[in-house]
Design an enzyme around this catalytic site. Structure first.
Site, PDB file in Angstrom:
ATOM      1  N   ASP A  69     -55.650 -26.028 -56.068  1.00  0.00           N
ATOM      2  CA  ASP A  69     -57.002 -26.024 -55.044  1.00  0.00           C
ATOM      3  C   ASP A  69     -58.285 -25.873 -55.846  1.00  0.00           C
ATOM      4  O   ASP A  69     -58.145 -25.355 -56.740  1.00  0.00           O
ATOM      5  CB  ASP A  69     -56.430 -24.892 -54.130  1.00  0.00           C
ATOM      6  CG  ASP A  69     -57.178 -24.986 -52.937  1.00  0.00           C
ATOM      7  OD1 ASP A  69     -57.280 -26.214 -52.257  1.00  0.00           O
ATOM      8  OD2 ASP A  69     -57.572 -24.013 -52.212  1.00  0.00           O
ATOM      9  N   GLU A 104     -57.137 -31.165 -56.741  1.00  0.00           N
ATOM     10  CA  GLU A 104     -57.935 -31.038 -55.356  1.00  0.00           C
ATOM     11  C   GLU A 104     -59.430 -31.354 -55.590  1.00  0.00           C
ATOM     12  O   GLU A 104     -59.856 -30.236 -55.963  1.00  0.00           O
ATOM     13  CB  GLU A 104     -57.554 -30.019 -54.625  1.00  0.00           C
ATOM     14  CG  GLU A 104     -57.897 -29.747 -53.038  1.00  0.00           C
ATOM     15  CD  GLU A 104     -59.346 -29.468 -53.142  1.00  0.00           C
ATOM     16  OE1 GLU A 104     -60.292 -30.268 -52.870  1.00  0.00           O
ATOM     17  OE2 GLU A 104     -59.673 -28.197 -53.182  1.00  0.00           O
ATOM     18  N   ASP A 155     -55.923 -28.388 -43.771  1.00  0.00           N
ATOM     19  CA  ASP A 155     -56.974 -28.075 -43.072  1.00  0.00           C
ATOM     20  C   ASP A 155     -57.466 -28.993 -42.133  1.00  0.00           C
ATOM     21  O   ASP A 155     -58.423 -28.718 -41.564  1.00  0.00           O
ATOM     22  CB  ASP A 155     -58.098 -27.794 -44.551  1.00  0.00           C
ATOM     23  CG  ASP A 155     -57.988 -26.712 -45.328  1.00  0.00           C
ATOM     24  OD1 ASP A 155     -57.429 -25.483 -44.823  1.00  0.00           O
ATOM     25  OD2 ASP A 155     -58.224 -26.749 -46.360  1.00  0.00           O
TER      26      ASP A 155
END
Length: 545
Positions: A331, A378, A432
């Site tokens: 991430d 990411e 998300d």
């Protein structure tokens, strides 16, 4: 070529030995184009208020295999806390497993609890208001803690002669001992942050820690036992997925939580003051979505200290994750090139600054010691050339999100389907994002028109999820991952996370009726049509559809 198919795994949870795998051998059996599903463990159906590692997880893995899918992606598996919003990205440990995912059904099947214990757990679920549609974390914490305490009480006398338990504790001692201390000290002090503990414990004075260990031996052993149960159940699930040819994609946040065993055990690796409070915190600068940016509040790494230590903490962390999964999504990857550092006293992210990070040195070290890195970067948002260069040098695939692909000038939109790269992982949406039906319902008229022009047909709210999934599966990207909400055609009520919303996130649960082959029929047929999950040009399993 960088990216997938990446099939390298780093051995088992209990017997982690680095596997010697030759890429040429993998290429003979690995499908070149893969698809799969994004579904967190907590969202699985179960009778106990939250998804777990038990029969439903095993059934879901078999369901994916029957639908000829090649991967299953989920969110971080670390412990969550109601005190910090139950986010899997904010955890008291970067290594421990979430006790809420321990399956009561498997505990009774192994004889670790009685049927009476199981009945009591079900009664507690009913009494506390657990339901099938959403996770009530407060209720689940209460009844799962009681159940695990019963399991320990029934089995603690056996642990001294349990060789597998001893091997687990020895193998994971580098994080397990401090985690057990952290949990027990925190509980004894009413959940207080470690920075407010008594001086000796706060500063990890050896005499204070030794005294704590001696006085709390039973409580420490219980925490070790709980982690043993989690990892044993996880290894069984991972083993089944390997047998089914189903790769597991894990998720690793770049930062850790300040009130965590990691920062308490290694304050030297973080920018803290003399009282162990952060001097600077992490976030992202103001952008199109927020005029004040995002102040996450995580402590920032002291990269100089990590480098001097040979990046050993990061190596252990990545090895640990890859022992549990086959691929890891990192991430906020851009933070390995440069990160936004905010003075701790600032209430917004406006007055931060960019600071260079030694990502190249880190990944050089990791690759030298671990071999080819099965990592997804990411790389969403504004990505600078230095981030792209870092990904290319270490052959790390990035992400493309179809919901971002139809805004603005498509010639300048890297998520537009004709800009996809083969070495990418494409999603219709992420955890998300709103489910695609909900996204379409709030999209502007120009964005909707662009999608219709791109597909050459009229797209409505009712057909939008199939349109974006079809574009993702038909993408040139080697790997396509679809949220289970889109596969099921669900709407806004099934959203997993709304960033910056303090409550109500991470609660969605998949309806039990989705655990049928019919629910994945469209996914099986469409991924097959676009040449995914085949080996040597053929379907990998029987065409049951």
């Amino acid at each position: 070529k960088r990216g997938f198919p990446l099939l390298l795994a780093a051995g088992g949870i209990f017997h982690s030995q680095k596997s010697e795998v030759h890429l040429s051998e993998l290429e003979k059996t690995a499908p070149e184009r893969v698809s799969g599903v994004l579904l967190h463990i907590s969202s699985l159906p179960s009778r106990y208020g939250i998804g777990d590692l038990g029969p439903e997880a095993h059934a879901f893995a078999r369901l994916l295999a029957e639908a000829e899918q090649g991967c299953w992606q989920f969110l971080p598996l670390t412990p969550t806390s109601p005190a910090i919003g139950n986010s899997p990205y904010s955890s008291p440990s970067a290594f421990a497993g979430n006790p809420l995912f321990i399956s009561p059904d498997l505990l009774v099947a192994e004889g670790l609890i009685s049927h009476a214990d199981l009945d009591a757990a079900l009664s507690a679920c009913s009494r506390l208001g657990c339901n099938l549609a959403a996770v009530d974390y407060d209720a689940v914490h209460i009844h799962r803690r009681t159940l695990l305490h019963s399991a320990f009480a029934r089995n603690r006398h056996r642990l001294g002669t349990d060789g597998a338990f001893a091997a687990f504790c020895a193998r994971h001692g580098y994080w397990l001992e401090d985690y057990a201390r952290f949990v027990t000290i925190k509980e004894t002090h009413g959940g207080a942050a470690w920075t407010s503990w008594p001086e000796g414990l706060r500063r990890r004075d050896p005499a204070a820690l030794a005294a704590w260990d001696a006085e709390n031996a039973l409580a420490l052993q219980e925490e070790r036992f709980v982690q043993y149960l989690f990892f044993r159940q996880w290894e069984h699930l991972h083993g089944l997925c390997k047998e089914l040819g189903l790769r597991l994609i894990g998720d690793m946040p770049i930062y850790v939580t300040h009130d965590s065993a990691d920062v308490w055990a290694h304050p030297e690796f973080f920018k803290l003051d003399g009282a162990f409070a952060p001097t600077v915190v992490a976030g992202v600068p103001p952008d199109y979505f927020s005029e004040t940016g995002q102040r996450w509040g995580n402590p920032v790494y002291r990269w100089d200290a990590l480098r001097e230590d040979g990046f050993s903490w990061w190596r252990k962390r990545l090895e640990h994750s890859l022992a549990m999964t086959d691929i890891v999504r990192l991430d906020h990857f851009r933070g390995f090139a440069a990160y936004w550092e905010i003075p701790a006293e600032e209430r917004t992210a406006v007055n931060g600054r960019w600071v260079l990070a030694p990502g190249r040195a880190l990944f050089e070290t990791l690759r030298r010691e671990m071999g080819q890195l099965p990592i997804i970067a990411e790389d969403l948002g504004v990505i600078t050339p230095d981030v792209v260069a870092l990904m290319e040098e270490f052959q790390l695939p990035g992400m493309k999100v179809m919901q971002f692909g139809f805004s603005g000038d498509l010639a300048e939109n890297s998520n537009a389907p004709f800009h996809h790269l083969r070495e990418s992982v494409v999603y219709s949406g992420t955890h998300d994002n709103a489910p695609t039906k909900a996204w379409f319902g709030t999209a502007g008229p120009e964005e909707k028109e662009t999608l219709c022009r791109y597909t050459g047909c009229l797209v409505s709210r009712e057909t939008s999820h199939e349109a974006l999934m079809r574009l993702a599966l038909g993408s040139v990207a080697d790997t396509a991952v679809l949220p289970m909400q889109d596969v099921l055609g669900l709407d806004a009520e099934s959203r997993m996370n709304t960033p910056s919303l303090p409550r109500g996130n991470w609660e969605w649960r998949m309806p039990p009726e989705a655990m049928r082959p019919e629910a994945l029929r469209w996914l099986a047929e469409t991924s097959h049509f676009y040449g995914r999950n085949r080996k040597n040009g053929k379907s990998d399993t029987n065409d049951v559809y």
